[in-house]
Scaffold this active site. Structure first.
Site, PDB file in Angstrom:
ATOM      1  N   ALA A  67       0.812  -1.209   0.000  1.00  0.00           N
ATOM      2  CA  ALA A  67       0.000   0.000   0.000  1.00  0.00           C
ATOM      3  C   ALA A  67       0.851   1.267   0.000  1.00  0.00           C
ATOM      4  O   ALA A  67       0.448   2.288  -0.555  1.00  0.00           O
ATOM      5  CB  ALA A  67      -0.921  -0.008   1.215  1.00  0.00           C
ATOM      6  N   ASP A 190       3.291  -6.112  14.908  1.00  0.00           N
ATOM      7  CA  ASP A 190       2.859  -6.814  13.692  1.00  0.00           C
ATOM      8  C   ASP A 190       3.765  -8.015  13.423  1.00  0.00           C
ATOM      9  O   ASP A 190       4.214  -8.235  12.294  1.00  0.00           O
ATOM     10  CB  ASP A 190       2.855  -5.859  12.499  1.00  0.00           C
ATOM     11  CG  ASP A 190       2.004  -6.381  11.336  1.00  0.00           C
ATOM     12  OD1 ASP A 190       1.140  -7.254  11.572  1.00  0.00           O
ATOM     13  OD2 ASP A 190       2.194  -5.915  10.199  1.00  0.00           O
ATOM     14  N   ASN A 500      52.218  13.636  11.724  1.00  0.00           N
ATOM     15  CA  ASN A 500      53.049  14.780  11.323  1.00  0.00           C
ATOM     16  C   ASN A 500      52.621  16.091  11.984  1.00  0.00           C
ATOM     17  O   ASN A 500      53.153  17.149  11.674  1.00  0.00           O
ATOM     18  CB  ASN A 500      53.070  14.937   9.798  1.00  0.00           C
ATOM     19  CG  ASN A 500      51.681  15.235   9.232  1.00  0.00           C
ATOM     20  OD1 ASN A 500      50.725  15.450   9.978  1.00  0.00           O
ATOM     21  ND2 ASN A 500      51.576  15.234   7.905  1.00  0.00           N
TER      22      ASN A 500
END
Length: 523
Positions: A67, A190, A500
């Site tokens: 959907a 779900d 460095n």
């Protein structure tokens, strides 16, 4: 789509705050950098990407549609690994969930942002992994891991029912994911076989919980009231619109019932018929279908399908049931080599450098493949005795003791508890007192695999946002999403690799730093 009561959408557009104090569960440690600590977690790498999604991925084929939009199988243009991309139409929303007055679409968009925010926070071997987020005028794009094994639903259709060992291994993984969610105050709402994916078709030992569109944050003092879910799996209290996180446990009980007999406990010709039966909560173990199923299995189903959710078992209780312990896989002698290598790599890891932590976690959580993680994922799940998706001190100690029982590989280690304390200090990047799944994978994996030149370059580019070939402290602050950290702290982080002393880190310095944090040799 939403995650009610969730974090604000601003967390998605920006980055998650990772500045924490030094108090934590189970472990105490001294603050560094004048009391400031920087916690590292996989969610910090999930951001809304600028530019068009087609600049980063190309479409292979459509995997499915629904959907809200569709899911596409895509490949990275840089790296070529396959991803599943959920494409969500901005103009689509469930009108049944909103009133018809103003700001419906804005509400829908807010819920999508909340879903993304939730997915960013999850780090569990049985929960879908989110990588990137894109957005344009018409769509949202959620880039996730691709699982080629399809849905558990398809396996149920093809096999009809499962033996108890297979069913127990499936349920252990689902319950582990649910237990993890509930401990983080998230309810899925779900859980069903369509939302359980298999990594591949040949194994049931690696499943993933997906689709957090209906998920919500919850609190113990607040009852959820939205009627959401799928008829077969919906809990009766959800129908009454007064429920808590145990609605997920009910859904797990329905899935377990189906796995063992091949049909649902609450059936019907249509959703209305099914819901009427769910409302009554009456189900049966037909003698012919259940006569060969163990009493432990039936006992667990009864606990999960207890009608009164106040009396229903928790996900953690189900995970530690007699049935799961009896039938699901545990550590055995065949795991010895992987377990030994994992524990050895954790012992050798020196995680004091924050930039190195962030880089190795990015590589381990975002750039490794399912196949590369497979053996370590299996070990992680077996070490995770209580199934909550995190390793605590007790579980790590048990891991050492199990290995010693197989063979005296760690005989030189006199104080296991002290060693585990050191491991937690070095490997617990997010400062929560546990070793999370991605932390475990990142630190335990063979560094010859992890530190390929391509992966080191991609990690460097993550920090070097302006593509200048140098990492600056401003870029570090932007990635970590922290504005309250002092300049001294960022100078210290930069200085960890700045050989460095030009107040920047080039690629060679970055590579040198990464190789120093751990030995290439496995145990």
């Amino acid at each position: 789509m939403g995650c009610n009561q969730s974090k604000s959408a601003n967390d998605v557009r920006g980055n998650k705050v990772n500045h924490v104090n030094s108090k934590k569960k189970n472990n105490k440690r001294e603050d560094t950098n004048d009391g400031e600590e920087i916690a590292i977690n996989p969610g910090m790498y999930v951001r809304k990407k600028e530019g068009k999604i087609g600049e980063s991925y190309f479409k292979v084929r459509k995997l499915g549609s629904g959907a809200y939009g569709e899911v596409l199988l895509c490949k990275e243009k840089n790296g070529h690994s396959e991803k599943a991309i959920k494409v969500i139409k901005k103009s689509q929303f469930d009108k049944g969930r909103y009133s018809d007055d103003n700001k419906n679409i804005e509400k829908f968009h807010e819920e999508i942002y909340n879903e993304i925010s939730l997915l960013k926070s999850l780090d569990h071997p049985n929960i879908i992994k989110l990588f990137d987020v894109f957005e344009d005028k018409k769509y949202f794009y959620l880039v996730t891991e691709f699982y080629e094994g399809g849905e558990l639903f398809e396996q149920i259709i093809n096999r009809h029912k499962f033996d108890e060992c297979d069913a127990a291994n499936i349920m252990k993984q689902i319950l582990s994911g649910i237990c993890y969610l509930h401990k983080h105050n998230i309810v899925h709402r779900d859980i069903k076989p369509e939302n359980i994916l298999l990594e591949n078709k040949n194994s049931l030992l690696n499943i993933k919980i997906v689709d957090f569109g209906l998920s919500s944050f919850f609190s113990k003092d607040y009852k959820l009231r939205d009627r959401l879910g799928t008829a077969y799996y919906i809990a009766p209290e959800v129908l009454k619109k007064k429920y808590n996180e145990k609605c997920d446990v009910w859904s797990c009980g329905v899935i377990m019932y189906i796995l063992l007999c091949g049909y649902p406990p609450f059936g019907g010709q249509n959703d209305q018929d099914i819901i009427k039966k769910v409302e009554k909560g009456k189900y049966y173990f037909d003698f012919n279908d259940w006569k060969n199923i163990s009493d432990e299995a039936k006992e667990l189903i009864k606990l999960m399908l207890t009608y009164d959710y106040n009396k229903r078992c928790t996900a953690e209780e189900a995970l530690n049931s007699r049935w799961i312990k009896k039938y699901a896989n545990n550590i055995n002698k065949s795991d010895q080599k992987t377990l030994c290598g994992a524990l050895s790599n954790m012992r050798k890891f020196e995680g004091s450098q924050k930039l190195a932590q962030a880089a190795i976690l990015f590589i381990g959580s975002k750039l490794t493949t399912l196949e590369e993680r497979k053996e370590l994922t299996d070990i992680f799940k077996k070490l995770d005795k209580n199934g909550d998706g995190q390793l605590d001190k007790k579980e790590l100690i048990e891991g050492y003791n199990v290995l010693r029982n197989f063979k005296n590989e760690l005989g030189e280690l006199k104080n296991v508890e002290e060693e585990v304390d050191n491991i937690l200090k070095e490997v617990d990047f997010d400062k929560n007192g546990y070793i999370e799944y991605s932390e475990f994978i990142s630190v335990c994996m063979d560094k010859q695999i992890l530190f390929s030149e391509e992966r080191l370059r991609r990690a460097f580019n993550l920090f070097d946002t302006d593509k200048s070939g140098k990492i600056t402290k401003e870029e570090l602050a932007n990635l970590f999403g922290l504005t309250s950290i002092s300049e001294k702290t960022w100078n210290d982080v930069l200085g960890e690799a700045d050989q460095n002393k030009d107040n920047m880190i080039d690629f060679d310095e970055f590579v040198s730093m990464m190789h120093k944090i751990c030995d290439h040799k496995t145990f």
